[in-house]
Write a protein that holds these residues in place. Structure first.
Motif, PDB file in Angstrom:
ATOM      1  N   LYS A   1      70.216  85.879  42.013  1.00 30.37           N
ATOM      2  CA  LYS A   1      68.815  86.207  41.733  1.00 30.37           C
ATOM      3  C   LYS A   1      67.923  85.615  42.810  1.00 30.37           C
ATOM      4  O   LYS A   1      68.335  84.716  43.554  1.00 30.37           O
ATOM      5  CB  LYS A   1      68.406  85.636  40.359  1.00 30.37           C
ATOM      6  CG  LYS A   1      69.268  86.120  39.202  1.00 30.37           C
ATOM      7  CD  LYS A   1      68.851  85.456  37.901  1.00 30.37           C
ATOM      8  CE  LYS A   1      69.764  85.897  36.756  1.00 30.37           C
ATOM      9  NZ  LYS A   1      69.632  87.327  36.466  1.00 30.37           N
ATOM     10  N   ASN A   2      66.683  86.107  42.882  1.00 34.41           N
ATOM     11  CA  ASN A   2      65.721  85.428  43.727  1.00 34.41           C
ATOM     12  C   ASN A   2      65.138  84.246  42.956  1.00 34.41           C
ATOM     13  O   ASN A   2      65.406  84.087  41.757  1.00 34.41           O
ATOM     14  CB  ASN A   2      64.624  86.386  44.227  1.00 34.41           C
ATOM     15  CG  ASN A   2      63.792  86.968  43.082  1.00 34.41           C
ATOM     16  OD1 ASN A   2      63.437  86.271  42.129  1.00 34.41           O
ATOM     17  ND2 ASN A   2      63.467  88.249  43.200  1.00 34.41           N
TER      18      ASN A   2
ATOM     19  N   SER B   1      62.144  83.416  41.802  1.00 34.71           N
ATOM     20  CA  SER B   1      61.300  83.722  40.651  1.00 34.71           C
ATOM     21  C   SER B   1      62.136  84.200  39.465  1.00 34.71           C
ATOM     22  O   SER B   1      61.937  83.768  38.320  1.00 34.71           O
ATOM     23  CB  SER B   1      60.255  84.772  41.027  1.00 34.71           C
ATOM     24  OG  SER B   1      59.464  85.108  39.919  1.00 34.71           O
ATOM     25  N   GLU B   2      63.081  85.103  39.739  1.00 34.51           N
ATOM     26  CA  GLU B   2      63.958  85.606  38.672  1.00 34.51           C
ATOM     27  C   GLU B   2      64.794  84.481  38.086  1.00 34.51           C
ATOM     28  O   GLU B   2      65.019  84.433  36.868  1.00 34.51           O
ATOM     29  CB  GLU B   2      64.872  86.698  39.224  1.00 34.51           C
ATOM     30  CG  GLU B   2      64.162  87.987  39.597  1.00 34.51           C
ATOM     31  CD  GLU B   2      65.084  88.960  40.309  1.00 34.51           C
ATOM     32  OE1 GLU B   2      64.802  90.166  40.273  1.00 34.51           O
ATOM     33  OE2 GLU B   2      66.103  88.504  40.903  1.00 34.51           O
TER      34      GLU B   2
ATOM     35  N   ASP C   1      62.703  82.355  35.733  1.00 36.85           N
ATOM     36  CA  ASP C   1      62.488  83.083  34.476  1.00 36.85           C
ATOM     37  C   ASP C   1      63.751  83.072  33.630  1.00 36.85           C
ATOM     38  O   ASP C   1      63.695  82.935  32.401  1.00 36.85           O
ATOM     39  CB  ASP C   1      62.068  84.532  34.763  1.00 36.85           C
ATOM     40  CG  ASP C   1      60.664  84.630  35.337  1.00 36.85           C
ATOM     41  OD1 ASP C   1      59.905  83.648  35.203  1.00 36.85           O
ATOM     42  OD2 ASP C   1      60.346  85.676  35.927  1.00 36.85           O
ATOM     43  N   TRP C   2      64.890  83.234  34.263  1.00 34.37           N
ATOM     44  CA  TRP C   2      66.183  83.241  33.569  1.00 34.37           C
ATOM     45  C   TRP C   2      66.450  81.888  32.924  1.00 34.37           C
ATOM     46  O   TRP C   2      66.863  81.801  31.768  1.00 34.37           O
ATOM     47  CB  TRP C   2      67.263  83.595  34.588  1.00 34.37           C
ATOM     48  CG  TRP C   2      68.649  83.778  34.041  1.00 34.37           C
ATOM     49  CD1 TRP C   2      69.033  84.612  33.046  1.00 34.37           C
ATOM     50  CD2 TRP C   2      69.824  83.115  34.504  1.00 34.37           C
ATOM     51  NE1 TRP C   2      70.400  84.527  32.854  1.00 34.37           N
ATOM     52  CE2 TRP C   2      70.903  83.613  33.737  1.00 34.37           C
ATOM     53  CE3 TRP C   2      70.077  82.179  35.489  1.00 34.37           C
ATOM     54  CZ2 TRP C   2      72.213  83.182  33.911  1.00 34.37           C
ATOM     55  CZ3 TRP C   2      71.381  81.752  35.674  1.00 34.37           C
ATOM     56  CH2 TRP C   2      72.434  82.237  34.902  1.00 34.37           C
TER      57      TRP C   2
END
Length: 266
Positions: free
Chosen positions: A140-141, A143-144, A147-148
């Motif tokens: 993921k990046n 930010s992702e 959030d995860w």
């Protein structure tokens, strides 16, 4: 694969990513991750922390709500930590050194960090390169990835302080309430700090992010007095600060009761 099995697999993957991210131990240095119900003290803390855990709860075989966390026992002397989504760490040194009542206060402090969302604050303070490496491992990046990770940690209250010493003081406050609700004498925190004060290296390592041990001891004594005052007067056993209260219905707060007697007097 069942829905429950998928949930448990995701939970273990989240925990593994946090271990990689924080880097406190190599894979060969940790014992098997164990559900925290492997010790009676942790079962009690799971139960009393449930109102603070939001969606991170489950119903046990007795139908009681408990806070969903895992425990990693690490072969070092650092007492404990809250590292990420549902993960507490405990140093073998703490198991060897502390009696049950004092260990309960150490773990209750880490439970408080978790239910107050503090691990997410710690994640956001990591250097960009550390976050990037962890995000890359998860595919993921940045930010992702944040959030995860946030999906496994209770949300942070809007009034949560940003100062690290104040964050630790919040965890000390709620931790004492959780230990008391779990049935452990609130006075045990005094002997805990006296015992830890005998280890100068540990004290020096904590000064950058924690209040001094005399300050913590004095603060916790005041919190213990307030806890016992509320107990004596029959009030809800929750801290006064709104940010430290559980986000549940008022009747659920009022229903919080000690799991066993002998918590007070100081």
């Amino acid at each position: 694969m069942t829905t429950r099995a998928c949930h448990e697999l995701r939970w273990m993957l989240l925990t593994f990513c946090v271990l990689l991210l924080v880097g406190n131990a190599q894979a060969t240095d940790t014992q098997l991750l164990r559900p925290v119900d492997w010790r009676p003290v942790l079962i009690r803390l799971q139960r009393v922390a449930a109102p603070w855990c939001g969606e991170q709860t489950f119903r046990d075989s007795e139908g009681r709500m408990r806070c969903r966390v895992l425990l990693a026992v690490l072969p070092h002397s650092v007492p404990a930590g809250a590292m990420g989504p549902g993960l507490l760490t405990l140093g073998q040194g703490a198991l060897d050194l502390l009696p049950e009542d004092e260990l309960a206060h150490v773990l209750a402090h880490e439970f408080a960090h978790f239910v107050l969302g503090h691990p997410l604050i710690a994640l956001r303070r990591l250097r960009p390169d550390q976050l990037a490496r962890a995000a890359e491992r998860a595919g993921k990046n940045t930010s992702e990835f944040l959030d995860w990770m946030a999906m496994g940690i209770p949300p942070v209250h809007a009034e949560t302080p940003t100062d690290r010493h104040e964050i630790e003081r919040d965890a000390d406050t709620l931790g004492l309430y959780l230990a008391g609700l779990a049935g452990y004498p609130v006075a045990a925190q005094a002997s805990l700090w006296k015992r830890l004060a005998e280890y100068p290296a540990l004290n020096a390592a904590a000064t950058a992010t924690h209040p001094s041990m005399p300050d913590r001891s004095a603060h916790l004594h005041r919190v213990a007095l307030r806890f016992c005052e509320q107990l004596l007067e029959g009030h809800a056993l929750v801290p006064d600060a709104e940010r430290l209260r559980p986000s549940v219905a008022p009747e659920e707060v009022a229903s919080l009761r000690l799991l066993r007697s002998g918590v007070c007097p100081l």
